[in-house]
Structures are given as C-alpha cells and as structure tokens.
Design an enzyme around this catalytic site. Structure first.
Site, PDB file in Angstrom:
ATOM      1  CE1 TYR A 155      -1.625  -0.040  -4.583  1.00 33.93           C
ATOM      2  CE2 TYR A 155      -1.772  -1.644  -2.368  1.00 33.93           C
ATOM      3  CZ  TYR A 155      -1.928  -1.356  -3.582  1.00 33.93           C
ATOM      4  OH  TYR A 155      -2.662  -2.357  -4.588  1.00 33.93           O
ATOM      5  CG  ASP A 250      -4.611   2.876   3.785  1.00 38.14           C
ATOM      6  OD1 ASP A 250      -4.957   1.981   4.595  1.00 38.14           O
ATOM      7  OD2 ASP A 250      -4.173   2.592   2.571  1.00 38.14           O
ATOM      8  CE  LYS A 278      -1.684  -5.926   3.301  1.00 39.20           C
ATOM      9  NZ  LYS A 278      -1.780  -4.703   2.468  1.00 39.20           N
TER      10      LYS A 278
HETATM   11  C1  LIG Z   1      -2.308  -3.607   1.245  1.00 37.74           C
HETATM   12  C2  LIG Z   1      -3.014  -2.466   1.892  1.00 37.74           C
HETATM   13  C3  LIG Z   1      -3.421  -2.093   0.813  1.00 37.74           C
HETATM   14  C4  LIG Z   1      -4.657  -2.563   0.058  1.00 37.74           C
HETATM   15  O1  LIG Z   1      -5.424  -4.343   0.741  1.00 37.74           O
HETATM   16  P1  LIG Z   1      -6.025  -5.441  -0.088  1.00 37.74           P
HETATM   17  O2  LIG Z   1      -6.635  -6.402   1.267  1.00 37.74           O
HETATM   18  O3  LIG Z   1      -5.054  -5.594  -0.234  1.00 37.74           O
HETATM   19  O4  LIG Z   1      -7.055  -4.427  -1.423  1.00 37.74           O
HETATM   20  C5  LIG Z   1      -5.062  -0.437   0.903  1.00 37.74           C
HETATM   21  N1  LIG Z   1      -3.993   0.860   2.107  1.00 37.74           N
HETATM   22  C6  LIG Z   1      -2.495   0.157   2.633  1.00 37.74           C
HETATM   23  C7  LIG Z   1      -1.875   1.086   3.250  1.00 37.74           C
HETATM   24  C8  LIG Z   1      -2.334  -1.965   2.072  1.00 37.74           C
HETATM   25  O5  LIG Z   1      -0.866  -1.773   2.902  1.00 37.74           O
END
Ligand SMILES: *Cc1c(COP(=O)(O)O)cnc(C)c1O
Length: 441
Positions: A155, A250, A278
């Site tokens: 994701y 990511d 995060k």
């Molecule tokens: C949480 C997450 C996102 C998205 O971040 P948001 O602050 O919710 O937009 C993208 N990539 C990964 C791996 C994530 O865990």
C-alpha cells in the site's frame, strides 16, 4: 483525570460510542474520515476515543485499553510523550504556520540527514500519500518515463497511480481498485507479486525503457506483515540499475520504526528515493521524500519537477517530528523496543503452540502481526481470507478485556516505547483468554 477502567466481558459497553457513530454517519460518509476506522471487518460500531496516555487509550464510555494500533504507526513513543507535547506547545504559542522558511526546517533537516547514510536531501510534505505522489513525479521527471511497477499487497497511500490492487483497506473490503481512477492512469501501473523475481524480471523485460520506477514497501506491513528476503530487495536494486529506472523504498511505516535508517539501513540496500510519513511527524500530519543531492535537485525551485505545500514543514508539525526523532537517537532505543516486542510475541507463540492453536506472530523491530496461519507468508495471495473470521472474534474478545488492535486482520500491531513489561503481560494474558474462546475451548 476522569476515571477510566479496563472493561471486562461483563461490563464492556459501546453505548456512548454507538450513539456518536449514529450521528457521525449523518455527517460523514460511513461516519468516518478513513475507511478502515468504520470497523467494517470486525464486530460492532467503532469505539470513539477521547484520550491517550503512554500505552493506553481511553474511550467515551470510560474504558481503558492497551493500544496496539498506535494511530497506525506514528506513535513510536506512545501517546502524549511529555517531551513531544512540551515542544509542540511551545511551537504552537509562537505561531502555527508562516508559509515561510523557519529555523525548525534546518533543525529537522540536520537531525534526519546527519543520522541517515542513504540520503543527502529531503523535502517535507503533509502526509505519506503526498510523499509517495511526489516521489513518483520525481522519478518520472528524472527518468522521463511514465510507467511504475508496484507489488500486489503493498500500500502506498491513496495516490491514483498506486490504488491498483493495493493493500489492507481495499483487500478488507474485497475490492481491487477504487472508482474514479481513469483507466489511462491505472494503465501506467504494472502490478507484480512480491517475492517473485521471475515475475518482476518478466515485467521489466516487457516494459523495458518505459519504467520510471519500481516502488516497494521494503517491509510490507499494510496487508499483513509479508517480510521479504533481502535477496529479493537486492534483486530489485539490480533490475532497476540494469534498466535505468529508479528504486523507491516506501518507508512510510518502516522508516524510523525498525531503526533510525529504517528498512534501508536494516537491509543495507541503497534505494534512489525514500518516502517517509507516520513516525517522522511524531503524530502530526507529516510526510517527506528524500534522495541523493543529484536527484533532489530536480525538485522545484532548483529543478523542473513541481511540488509545493501551504502547510509543508509548519513549525508545529516539525516540533513534533524533532522531539520524536531526538528520542529515537538515544543509545539502545531500538534494541529495547525490539526485545520487548520479541518477548511479547514469543510468549504468545509458546501459548499457541502449547494449545495447538494454528497461529503465528511474525515481527520485525516493534511491528508484529497476529495471524491465523502457521506458514511464513511473503505474498498477499498466501493469506487465507477465510481466517479473518477468527481475527474478528479475537478482536471482539480483546476489546471486551481492554486490549485494542486495529480493526482488521490485515493490519499489523505496533509496540511503543511507552508499553511497559506490565502492560504487555496484561495484554498477553487477555489475548490468551480471548484465543481460548476463539478456538472454542
Ligand atoms: C500509511 C502509508 C502511506 C500513506 O500515508 P498517509 O499519511 O496515510 O497518507 C503510504 N505508504 C505506506 C507504506 C504507508 O504505510
């Protein structure tokens, strides 16, 4: 402080939460601002929380819970760590946003870049999604190519190009893509399975010359915890080099979670671009993307890749990030957190083994995944969706006993520095009772 106490199966209630949710549904689609919060994959209405301290969250019905969701990962220090709260309060009092450079910029820049060997420059944005979206634009801008390769079960936020067979929320609802994404956009994204070098090599071969980037969660943690072998990540590096495209890690979840240098440092593999979110914002809405100087100098105003943000790097968010990241640099911080997590998961594993329950608790750093399978899983199609019924039961029984997990069996749990041995012992005991019920003893 208002009095809160742990619920028991006899006292557990969602009276007030249920009322609030009924009203919320009249204001917001599904009553929420992010789909998984609606508790669609577990039982009952979502719980409305009003307070968090350390390892605990407290709901509107006066109940206390040990929190393993931790706002989905940002709260590596737990709720309201005093050092973070103090710095944020000071920052708020001086002005919440100027839309100009501030001294906070340089403080967080130095803090991150001096302690992360794989990046030279960084740009701050306001969410993980925005970080990924910007990283993709940057990769396309640098390579002058359009296609992106992503992995099934990773994701990357709700970016158009990446909402193609993506992770948790979507799998939970059993849909593979979102409405509202032009087919022509989705066509630029190629999805391949994780842990499958042949599939990746074939995709690279087929689209050679058009691929701008391979993007991966080096620690896939949004669709269960699908830990990859280092050799697979290394293979991505080789393929990217061979075909002249970028490798994007990511690290919105894994960054600063499995070590200050995240999965990049853990596996010691150099990606071209890293995205953060995060933890980097210490609970405030923050994201960032970072790379070598040569790559980052393609970003405006130095280079032609446009990216901007009204509230980017605002002082309040930066203060939370600075205060949080500073704590992570204390010697032994990650070792202690990992040891605590291992102790917790090993206790639960021994319990399940002794009872013959088919369950495992894969973990890395302070991330763990309670999963109803005895197999190591590396690809999303290895997850048995029928087993989510068992998670659903466990989730409810844990709630009734004061233990809060994210409301989906595809979600991982997080342990924070604020989770004490006593908290973990309490939680493990409640989980064991819950699992006895789940497995019908
Ligand atoms: C949480 C997450 C996102 C998205 O971040 P948001 O602050 O919710 O937009 C993208 N990539 C990964 C791996 C994530 O865990």
């Amino acid at each position: 402080m208002k009095k809160y106490s742990y619920p028991t199966p006899d006292t557990f209630t969602r009276a007030r939460s249920g009322e609030l949710f009924e009203t919320a549904k009249t204001y917001f689609p599904g009553g929420v601002h992010s789909p998984v919060r609606a508790f669609k994959s577990v039982q009952g209405p979502p719980i409305f929380f009003e307070k968090g301290v350390g390892s605990h969250i407290y709901d509107v019905d006066g109940q206390a819970f040990v929190d393993f969701c931790c706002s989905w990962g940002p709260l590596i220090l737990g709720h309201c760590p005093p050092k973070v709260v103090d710095r944020v309060q000071q920052a708020v009092a001086e002005g919440m946003s100027f839309g100009t450079p501030t001294p906070f910029d340089n403080q967080i820049g130095k803090l991150v870049l001096d302690n992360h060997r794989y990046i030279d420059m960084i740009r701050f944005v306001s969410s993980g999604t925005e970080a990924v979206m910007s990283a993709i634009r940057l990769a396309r801008g640098v390579t002058k190519r359009d296609k992106i390769i992503k992995f099934e079960g990773c994701y990357h936020g709700h970016v158009d190009a990446l909402l193609v067979k993506a992770g948790s929320g979507l799998v939970t609802f059993g849909i593979s893509t979102s409405a509202g994404i032009p087919e022509s956009f989705a066509k630029e994204t190629i999805v391949v399975p994780l842990a499958d070098p042949e599939a990746l090599a074939a995709a690279m071969q087929q689209y050679a010359g058009d691929v701008a980037a391979i993007i991966v969660e080096p620690i896939p943690a949004n669709n269960g915890l699908l830990l990859q072998d280092r050799s697979f990540l290394q293979f991505l590096r080789q393929q990217a080099d061979e075909h002249g495209c970028m490798l994007i890690f990511d690290e919105v979840i894994s960054g600063f979670r499995v070590g200050f240098e995240g999965a990049t440092g853990h596996y010691d593999i150099q990606p071209d671009i890293i995205t953060f979110g995060k933890i980097i914002g210490g609970g405030m809405p923050v994201g960032a993307y970072a790379a070598s100087r040569a790559i980052m100098e393609h970003v405006a105003p130095v280079g032609p890749v446009y990216q901007a943000g009204t509230l980017s790097a605002n002082p309040v968010a930066m203060a939370a990030g600075i205060a949080t990241l500073t704590e992570l640099l204390q010697p032994g911080f990650y070792e202690a957190l990992e040891a605590k997590t291992k102790g917790f998961t090993q206790r639960l594993q021994s319990f399940c083994d002794s009872r013959g329950y088919e369950m495992t608790f894969p973990s890395i750093g302070s991330i763990f995944w309670p999963t109803f399978s005895s197999q190591r899983m590396m690809r999303s199609d290895e997850i048995d969706s029928a087993k989510m019924e068992l998670f659903k039961k466990m989730h409810l029984e844990c709630l009734k006993r004061g233990v809060y997990f994210g409301p989906s069996g595809y979600e991982v749990g997080f342990i924070s520095a604020a989770h004490s041995e006593a908290d973990l012992e309490f939680a493990a005991g409640q989980m064991e009772e819950s699992l006895d019920l789940v497995f019908g003893l």
